[in-house]
Design an enzyme around this catalytic site. Structure first.
Site, short mmCIF file in Angstrom:
data_model
loop_
_atom_site.label_atom_id
_atom_site.label_comp_id
_atom_site.label_asym_id
_atom_site.label_seq_id
_atom_site.Cartn_x
_atom_site.Cartn_y
_atom_site.Cartn_z
N CYS A 161 -22.05 48.63 54.01
CA CYS A 161 -22.69 47.44 54.55
C CYS A 161 -22.68 46.34 53.50
O CYS A 161 -23.07 46.56 52.35
CB CYS A 161 -24.13 47.73 54.98
SG CYS A 161 -25.04 46.23 55.47
N ALA A 191 -25.13 44.99 48.79
CA ALA A 191 -24.32 45.88 49.62
C ALA A 191 -24.81 47.31 49.41
O ALA A 191 -25.61 47.58 48.51
CB ALA A 191 -22.84 45.78 49.26
N LYS A 192 -24.34 48.22 50.22
CA LYS A 192 -24.62 49.64 50.01
C LYS A 192 -23.59 50.44 50.80
O LYS A 192 -23.10 50.01 51.84
CB LYS A 192 -26.02 50.01 50.50
CG LYS A 192 -26.62 51.20 49.77
CD LYS A 192 -27.03 50.80 48.35
CE LYS A 192 -27.77 51.92 47.64
NZ LYS A 192 -28.36 51.46 46.37
N GLY A 193 -23.30 51.64 50.30
CA GLY A 193 -22.39 52.53 50.99
C GLY A 193 -22.90 53.95 50.98
O GLY A 193 -23.79 54.30 50.19
#
Length: 431
Positions: free
Chosen positions: A58, A103-105
């Protein structure tokens, strides 16, 4: 839903809106991630089986600069969780004034059930799946839960293979030998320790011999425990997935750390005759007691540091909490309902977007060094971490004191939202 991390983040934003100088139209825009990618990852495991994993990345907001955020491997990963974490990263980078967005994953998996070779193949497959949306000027991943410098090395190598040359600055948190920076592994825990010290100075209390309970003894919790122990604080309890250890006279943090570093569990440490290096006559010669993670949260201590997963302090257990202050080392450990109860009881909570920002600060320093192709010594990195997180703490306190805000989280959010909104206002809307 109280257990929905994204709804929790939106509620925290809403709580700050009435105090933040932000246009309502821009504020509504800040509630929505720019994009979220879902990837399907078929991986041939070492056993010969092919397993299909799901992953996400994201990208929440890029008004202030490239996206920045970790990648986690965990069974609980979901799109909503990743989007919430990306939002929190946005406010975190704004609060500590880094030129980044959030962001993040994550990949839904149980790393304990995978071999090192399986993890490498999964990491490389995930990197290929998201590589069109990452890059050193676009989106820079980093380690998070169950990922580490080795994971980042695989990500960097995979991305570099497609580019045809080495691109160390595409990720941060790398091993030193391929462009990592000293101090990155300990950075989040060091930031937690520094913020706890600053909180005690603000409250005009002595950290020496203060009792501290740390829920979670992973990378962040263990480093925070070690540094706080070295500062003279008394770490009386900590935990992992197997259970918790409690000694009112103080745990032998060094011995416990050595046990966990060797692959041991806290449950085994408590059960075994593992009294560490404390000398005869030292109160820490006593064996710690086994307690549950739930009991750890309700201990009568000066500081509670949740350093595990989100949503552990809730409306169901907040009335049982007896800590004088809370420092959020984990992302989103406190629900909004619990937050309100803590504010009413005048319990100071240093919010996650400030308390655990040490990791992204040092990631930024690593990224800058990679871009310059020049490295700094550990002393320089730690000094810059202390300066930046100290400035953010002071600014949050000033906002809290001068604006008459209800709590430190609202103070932190007003600063972060105003900075991000101002970037949006200057940039305008395209087209």
């Amino acid at each position: 839903m109280a257990d929905d991390p994204f709804e929790n983040m939106l509620a925290q934003m809403d709580r700050a809106e009435e105090y933040a100088d932000v246009d309502h139209g821009v504020f509504e825009r800040l509630k929505h991630p720019e994009r979220t990618l879902k990837v399907t990852l078929p991986v041939e495991l070492e056993s010969g089986e092919v397993e299909v994993f799901e992953g996400y990345r994201c990208q929440f907001d890029s008004a202030r600069g490239p996206f920045k955020g970790g990648v986690r491997f965990h069974p609980s990963v979901s799109q909503r969780e990743v989007e919430a974490l990306a939002g929190w990263m946005t406010w975190k980078t704004a609060l500590v004034d880094l030129p980044y967005g959030g962001a993040k994953g994550g990949v839904i998996c149980e790393p304990k059930e995978l071999t090192d070779r399986d993890l490498e193949r999964l990491t490389r497959r995930y990197t290929e799946g998201i590589r069109r949306m990452i890059g050193p000027e676009v989106d820079v991943p980093a380690p998070d839960m169950n990922t580490n410098p080795q994971t980042m090395a695989w990500m960097m190598d995979t991305y570099s293979m497609y580019e045809g040359y080495s691109v160390p600055q595409v990720v941060t948190g790398k091993p030193l030998e391929i462009g990592g920076t000293p101090g990155r592994v300990e950075a989040t825990g060091r930031g937690v320790s520094l913020v706890t010290e600053r909180l005690f100075e603000y409250l005009d209390r002595d950290l020496t011999d203060a009792t501290i309970a740390i829920q979670g003894f992973g990378n962040v919790g263990s480093n925070a425990a070690r540094l706080l122990d070295e500062s003279g604080a008394n770490v009386v309890a900590t935990s992992d997935v197997s259970g918790a250890a409690y000694d009112p006279d103080g745990l032998d943090v060094a011995a416990l750390g050595a046990h966990v570093d060797a692959g041991g569990l806290i449950e085994e440490y408590v059960a075994g005759d593992l009294r560490g290096s404390a000398g005869e006559g030292d109160s820490r010669w006593d064996d710690p007691d086994a307690i549950t993670n739930a009991e750890l949260l309700t201990l009568d201590v000066d500081v509670l540091i949740p350093a595990a997963v989100e949503g552990v302090i809730t409306a169901d257990n907040v009335d049982d909490l007896r800590a004088s202050a809370i420092v959020e080392a984990a992302n989103g450990p406190t629900t909004v309902a619990a937050d309100k109860a803590l504010t009413e009881r005048d319990i100071q909570v240093v919010p996650d977007i400030l308390a655990n920002a040490g990791g992204v600060i040092v990631s930024y320093l690593e990224w800058v060094q990679n871009a310059q192709e020049f490295s700094w010594p550990l002393e320089t990195v730690n000094a810059e971490l202390e300066r930046r997180i100290g400035t953010a703490f002071d600014e949050t306190i000033e906002q809290y004191d001068t604006e008459g805000l209800p709590d430190l989280r609202t103070a932190a959010y007003t600063l972060a939202l105003e900075r991000t909104a101002k970037a949006h206002e200057y940039r305008g809307l395209f087209p």
